[in-house]
Design a protein around this motif. Structure first.
Motif, PDB file in Angstrom:
ATOM      1  N   SER B  16       0.835  -1.206   0.000  1.00 24.56           N
ATOM      2  CA  SER B  16       0.000   0.000   0.000  1.00 24.56           C
ATOM      3  C   SER B  16       0.872   1.259   0.000  1.00 24.56           C
ATOM      4  O   SER B  16       1.558   1.553   0.984  1.00 24.56           O
ATOM      5  CB  SER B  16      -0.911  -0.009   1.230  1.00 24.56           C
ATOM      6  OG  SER B  16      -1.840   1.041   1.140  1.00 24.56           O
ATOM      7  N   CYS B  17       0.852   1.986  -1.109  1.00 25.06           N
ATOM      8  CA  CYS B  17       1.719   3.161  -1.258  1.00 25.06           C
ATOM      9  C   CYS B  17       1.411   3.831  -2.583  1.00 25.06           C
ATOM     10  O   CYS B  17       0.510   3.415  -3.292  1.00 25.06           O
ATOM     11  CB  CYS B  17       3.183   2.737  -1.250  1.00 25.06           C
ATOM     12  SG  CYS B  17       3.627   1.693  -2.652  1.00 25.06           S
ATOM     13  N   SER B  68      -3.629  -5.274   4.556  1.00 24.74           N
ATOM     14  CA  SER B  68      -4.637  -6.344   4.656  1.00 24.74           C
ATOM     15  C   SER B  68      -3.973  -7.637   5.138  1.00 24.74           C
ATOM     16  O   SER B  68      -2.754  -7.782   5.039  1.00 24.74           O
ATOM     17  CB  SER B  68      -5.265  -6.596   3.282  1.00 24.74           C
ATOM     18  OG  SER B  68      -4.313  -7.218   2.433  1.00 24.74           O
ATOM     19  N   GLU B  70      -3.965 -10.395   3.617  1.00 26.17           N
ATOM     20  CA  GLU B  70      -3.297 -10.989   2.446  1.00 26.17           C
ATOM     21  C   GLU B  70      -1.914 -10.380   2.259  1.00 26.17           C
ATOM     22  O   GLU B  70      -0.949 -11.062   1.910  1.00 26.17           O
ATOM     23  CB  GLU B  70      -4.118 -10.773   1.165  1.00 26.17           C
ATOM     24  CG  GLU B  70      -5.455 -11.497   1.133  1.00 26.17           C
ATOM     25  CD  GLU B  70      -6.520 -10.839   2.001  1.00 26.17           C
ATOM     26  OE1 GLU B  70      -6.464  -9.598   2.187  1.00 26.17           O
ATOM     27  OE2 GLU B  70      -7.385 -11.560   2.524  1.00 26.17           O
ATOM     28  N   ALA B  98       0.568   5.969   3.941  1.00 26.35           N
ATOM     29  CA  ALA B  98      -0.435   4.947   3.597  1.00 26.35           C
ATOM     30  C   ALA B  98      -1.385   4.672   4.762  1.00 26.35           C
ATOM     31  O   ALA B  98      -2.573   4.441   4.581  1.00 26.35           O
ATOM     32  CB  ALA B  98       0.262   3.661   3.165  1.00 26.35           C
ATOM     33  N   ARG B 101      -4.913   6.914   8.217  1.00 24.89           N
ATOM     34  CA  ARG B 101      -6.213   6.845   8.904  1.00 24.89           C
ATOM     35  C   ARG B 101      -6.051   6.595  10.406  1.00 24.89           C
ATOM     36  O   ARG B 101      -6.960   6.866  11.174  1.00 24.89           O
ATOM     37  CB  ARG B 101      -7.123   5.796   8.264  1.00 24.89           C
ATOM     38  CG  ARG B 101      -6.631   4.362   8.292  1.00 24.89           C
ATOM     39  CD  ARG B 101      -7.643   3.458   7.565  1.00 24.89           C
ATOM     40  NE  ARG B 101      -7.052   2.275   7.014  1.00 24.89           N
ATOM     41  CZ  ARG B 101      -6.990   1.092   7.632  1.00 24.89           C
ATOM     42  NH1 ARG B 101      -7.466   0.960   8.859  1.00 24.89           N
ATOM     43  NH2 ARG B 101      -6.456   0.043   7.038  1.00 24.89           N
ATOM     44  N   LEU B 115     -15.800   1.516   4.714  1.00 22.84           N
ATOM     45  CA  LEU B 115     -14.914   1.176   3.596  1.00 22.84           C
ATOM     46  C   LEU B 115     -13.776   0.267   4.055  1.00 22.84           C
ATOM     47  O   LEU B 115     -13.354  -0.642   3.338  1.00 22.84           O
ATOM     48  CB  LEU B 115     -14.346   2.456   2.962  1.00 22.84           C
ATOM     49  CG  LEU B 115     -15.347   3.222   2.102  1.00 22.84           C
ATOM     50  CD1 LEU B 115     -14.810   4.608   1.762  1.00 22.84           C
ATOM     51  CD2 LEU B 115     -15.664   2.454   0.824  1.00 22.84           C
ATOM     52  N   VAL B 116     -13.287   0.518   5.278  1.00 22.58           N
ATOM     53  CA  VAL B 116     -12.253  -0.360   5.846  1.00 22.58           C
ATOM     54  C   VAL B 116     -12.823  -1.780   5.961  1.00 22.58           C
ATOM     55  O   VAL B 116     -12.188  -2.763   5.582  1.00 22.58           O
ATOM     56  CB  VAL B 116     -11.805   0.172   7.232  1.00 22.58           C
ATOM     57  CG1 VAL B 116     -10.840  -0.802   7.888  1.00 22.58           C
ATOM     58  CG2 VAL B 116     -11.158   1.555   7.087  1.00 22.58           C
ATOM     59  N   ARG B 118     -15.557  -3.048   4.356  1.00 26.84           N
ATOM     60  CA  ARG B 118     -16.022  -3.609   3.080  1.00 26.84           C
ATOM     61  C   ARG B 118     -14.898  -4.362   2.366  1.00 26.84           C
ATOM     62  O   ARG B 118     -15.108  -5.396   1.755  1.00 26.84           O
ATOM     63  CB  ARG B 118     -16.553  -2.497   2.173  1.00 26.84           C
ATOM     64  CG  ARG B 118     -17.064  -2.996   0.830  1.00 26.84           C
ATOM     65  CD  ARG B 118     -17.496  -1.816  -0.025  1.00 26.84           C
ATOM     66  NE  ARG B 118     -18.603  -1.102   0.578  1.00 26.84           N
ATOM     67  CZ  ARG B 118     -19.866  -1.245   0.186  1.00 26.84           C
ATOM     68  NH1 ARG B 118     -20.159  -2.066  -0.798  1.00 26.84           N
ATOM     69  NH2 ARG B 118     -20.809  -0.558   0.772  1.00 26.84           N
ATOM     70  N   PHE B 119     -13.685  -3.817   2.412  1.00 28.42           N
ATOM     71  CA  PHE B 119     -12.593  -4.440   1.670  1.00 28.42           C
ATOM     72  C   PHE B 119     -11.646  -5.228   2.577  1.00 28.42           C
ATOM     73  O   PHE B 119     -10.570  -5.637   2.163  1.00 28.42           O
ATOM     74  CB  PHE B 119     -11.847  -3.377   0.859  1.00 28.42           C
ATOM     75  CG  PHE B 119     -12.740  -2.750  -0.179  1.00 28.42           C
ATOM     76  CD1 PHE B 119     -13.088  -3.461  -1.314  1.00 28.42           C
ATOM     77  CD2 PHE B 119     -13.255  -1.470  -0.005  1.00 28.42           C
ATOM     78  CE1 PHE B 119     -13.924  -2.908  -2.277  1.00 28.42           C
ATOM     79  CE2 PHE B 119     -14.094  -0.911  -0.956  1.00 28.42           C
ATOM     80  CZ  PHE B 119     -14.432  -1.625  -2.098  1.00 28.42           C
ATOM     81  N   GLY B 120     -12.058  -5.449   3.821  1.00 23.55           N
ATOM     82  CA  GLY B 120     -11.283  -6.322   4.707  1.00 23.55           C
ATOM     83  C   GLY B 120      -9.898  -5.808   5.038  1.00 23.55           C
ATOM     84  O   GLY B 120      -8.941  -6.592   5.133  1.00 23.55           O
TER      85      GLY B 120
END
Lengths: 423, 167
Positions: B16-17, B68, B70, B98, B101, B115-116, B118-120
């Motif tokens: 994430s970046c 995440s 994953e 990144a 939040r 949103l956090v 919803r996408f796990g």
């Protein structure tokens, strides 16, 4: 298909086929939201350009330009003429290095049947030339961006009200020498993408920010291929937000239809405004536009590299730059809008400023979100074509990737946070 | 003595970046591509190639923070395949921006929570060293190119002294 390669960021595609008909296509970013627009709230206006630059590495200088414009619009601030010129040069540096990255490292391996640009064979004269051309063009754009803006990624010199540093004579001379040296390479690149064998015809509408004067990336009004013209402030009339529940990004349409933004849109709408030297060098190439071939987006990018080289050389050899202080204005309650043509298309920033100099909220709309609907439709059509031709399924991902690369999507940008209202 | 002709196997991974360090790496290639082409086998680098190979790496470069479960599993897998692992850029090293939040107000957190969920995503974005041991960190947003080149030179000298540039 997970992890599309040789694009900016991370994307996946899912396709549903029933009886040789494509019933569903999802092109989605698999990047996680980093909530940049939410994080704008409460930040000082002066911190906004550097903050929004971090949405995307490769497009960062375009985000800086759009954010500065939005902040200055909110402040009612008019920058100096020299600042406008330095910003134009910043964008030329970005266009040269970013398009060269996309064309050489991402798209050109497809043309030569290679997996990677570095797989080209140095012992073959043509491939040797292309390898050197690619890194030399990219290097010249990187040098120009660094000279004018401090860095080609997350530039430090451009700010609200002007620039914090000014190019010196030695740097300008070196930039002119580098840009002049790569001009023949840009012409060779145009020939490669004019002659390349891939084509995908699609009728659509095009949108771009078009200046009154010369072809450029910062000033002007938004024009559509339907012949309409909108001032920057009216951008919301042009974009209809479409929520994609499966993606971390958003999509847009206009008058109920998808549309195309990017180099192809700019050249289709405004090729007559290109630098006179560019036009004189490639009349046969320019005669191919307006074009409805998605793969001509690559050719249009190559043309823009040449234009940006010619324009930058012109500016750097005909004027001088003097240190000047930043223009300052007091904060006020106001909304500001900034629109620029990023390498991948029209980029919109909006800030809502308070009288305390802090941002209340903001909005960022990126090019890839605007191309999303067309990308999905085109993948569907491409697969139906290939199924009808009898192509095996295993070969299709490479075909899809080629087409997606022609759109030059940026998934880092697409996954920034848009405040979505779910129905 | 038999000479080791294998190049140094490189993996380049982004989490994430904004991928600014990847872009800076492609700009470093402008000046270093001939040297690196001889030295490195880019086994896995999505920015450079389509046929990426997930086997053993001499050096894995990790850009970005982990957002995440994953991501965390993938990073552990990369670590298990790599002799050396280098975290590059601010998001990998500090988790920011990144993971910004984590610094939101309660009101902002409530606004984005759906949103956090919803996408796990992970409750809090992690740095690389919070998940696996790292051999080197290159800070900066984007990564500091001087420190990156120094780290690369040192790793080449350590892993393959036979390939290190002669002084």
């Amino acid at each position: 298909m997970e992890h599309v390669t040789k694009i900016e960021g991370d994307a996946s595609i899912s396709v549903k086929v029933e009886n040789d008909k494509v019933t569903d296509v999802k092109f989605q970013t698999v990047e996680y939201k980093r909530f940049f627009t939410e994080a704008m709230k409460g930040k000082s206006i002066m911190a906004i350009p550097a903050h929004l630059a971090r949405i995307c590495g490769t497009c960062s200088n375009a985000h800086i330009m759009a954010a500065i414009e939005a902040c200055e619009d909110a402040l009612g601030l008019t920058p100096t003429e020299q600042t406008d010129v330095l910003r134009a040069l910043t964008m030329h540096g970005l266009i040269i290095r970013d398009h060269a990255l996309h064309l050489y490292l991402f798209s050109l391996p497809d043309v030569y049947g290679k997996d990677a640009f570095l797989d080209l064979d140095e012992s073959i004269p043509e491939e040797h030339q292309i390898l050197h051309d690619g890194f030399d063009i990219k290097g010249s754009g990187n040098f120009l961006a660094t000279l004018i803006a401090g860095r080609s990624v997350h530039a430090q010199y451009p700010t609200v009200g002007g620039f914090l540093h000014f190019p010196d004579k030695a740097g300008i001379d070196e930039a002119v020498a580098k840009l002049t040296a790569v001009r023949p390479a840009a012409l060779r690149l145009i020939k490669i993408f004019q002659d390349q064998p891939f084509h995908f015809d699609r009728k659509t509408n095009y949108q771009a920010l078009v200046p009154d004067g010369n072809f450029g990336y910062i000033k002007g009004a938004i024009r559509t291929s339907r012949g309409e013209m909108f001032p920057e402030k009216e951008y919301r009339n042009l974009l209809e937000h479409v929520v994609l529940p499966y993606s971390q990004a958003s999509a847009y349409q206009y008058k109920g239809e998808g549309y195309f933004v990017g180099a192809l849109a700019r050249i289709n709408i405004a090729k007559d405004k290109l630098h006179p030297k560019t036009k004189a060098s490639i009349p046969d190439t320019l005669a191919l536009f307006p074009s409805t071939d998605v793969f001509h987006n690559n050719l249009a990018q190559a043309i823009e590299i040449l234009h940006s080289i010619d324009e930058a050389i012109d500016i750097l050899t005909t004027r001088t730059f003097m240190p000047e202080p930043l223009v300052k204005m007091a904060a006020r309650d106001a909304v500001g809008v900034g629109v620029v043509e990023a390498p991948r298309g029209t980029l919109y920033h909006k800030v809502v400023l308070g009288a305390d100099g802090k941002i209340k909220e903001g909005e960022v709309i990126v090019p890839t979100g605007q191309n999303q609907i067309n990308i999905e439709q085109d993948i569907g059509r491409l697969i139906e074509q290939k199924l009808a031709e009898g192509m095996e399924k295993e070969k299709m991902p490479a075909e899809m990737e080629k087409l997606i690369r022609a759109y030059d999507p940026c998934m880092s940008c697409a996954a920034h946070f848009l405040k979505v209202k779910w129905a | 003595m038999e000479q080791n002709t294998k190049k140094i196997a490189i993996g380049w991974f982004s989490f994430s970046c904004c991928e600014d360090s990847t872009i800076v790496f492609t700009e470093l290639l402008n000046d270093h591509w001939q040297e690196w082409k001889q030295l490195f086998d880019f086994r896995h680098a999505r920015v450079l190639k389509s046929y990426n190979i997930m086997d053993a790496f001499d050096i894995a470069f990790i850009e970005g923070a982990l957002a995440s479960p994953e991501h965390v599993e993938k990073l552990k897998d990369i670590r298990s395949r790599s002799k050396k692992l280098v975290a590059i850029g601010a998001c990998a090293v500090t988790g920011l921006p990144a993971g910004q939040r984590a610094n939101f107000t309660e009101g902002q957190k409530a606004e984005i929570q759906f949103l956090v969920d919803r996408f796990g995503a992970l409750p809090k974005v992690l740095t690389v060293k919070e998940v696996v041991p790292v051999d080197a960190e290159i800070p900066g947003c984007p990564m500091d190119t001087k420190k990156f080149l120094e780290a690369v030179t040192a790793l080449v000298a350590e892993l393959r002294p036979d390939l290190a540039p002669k002084a």
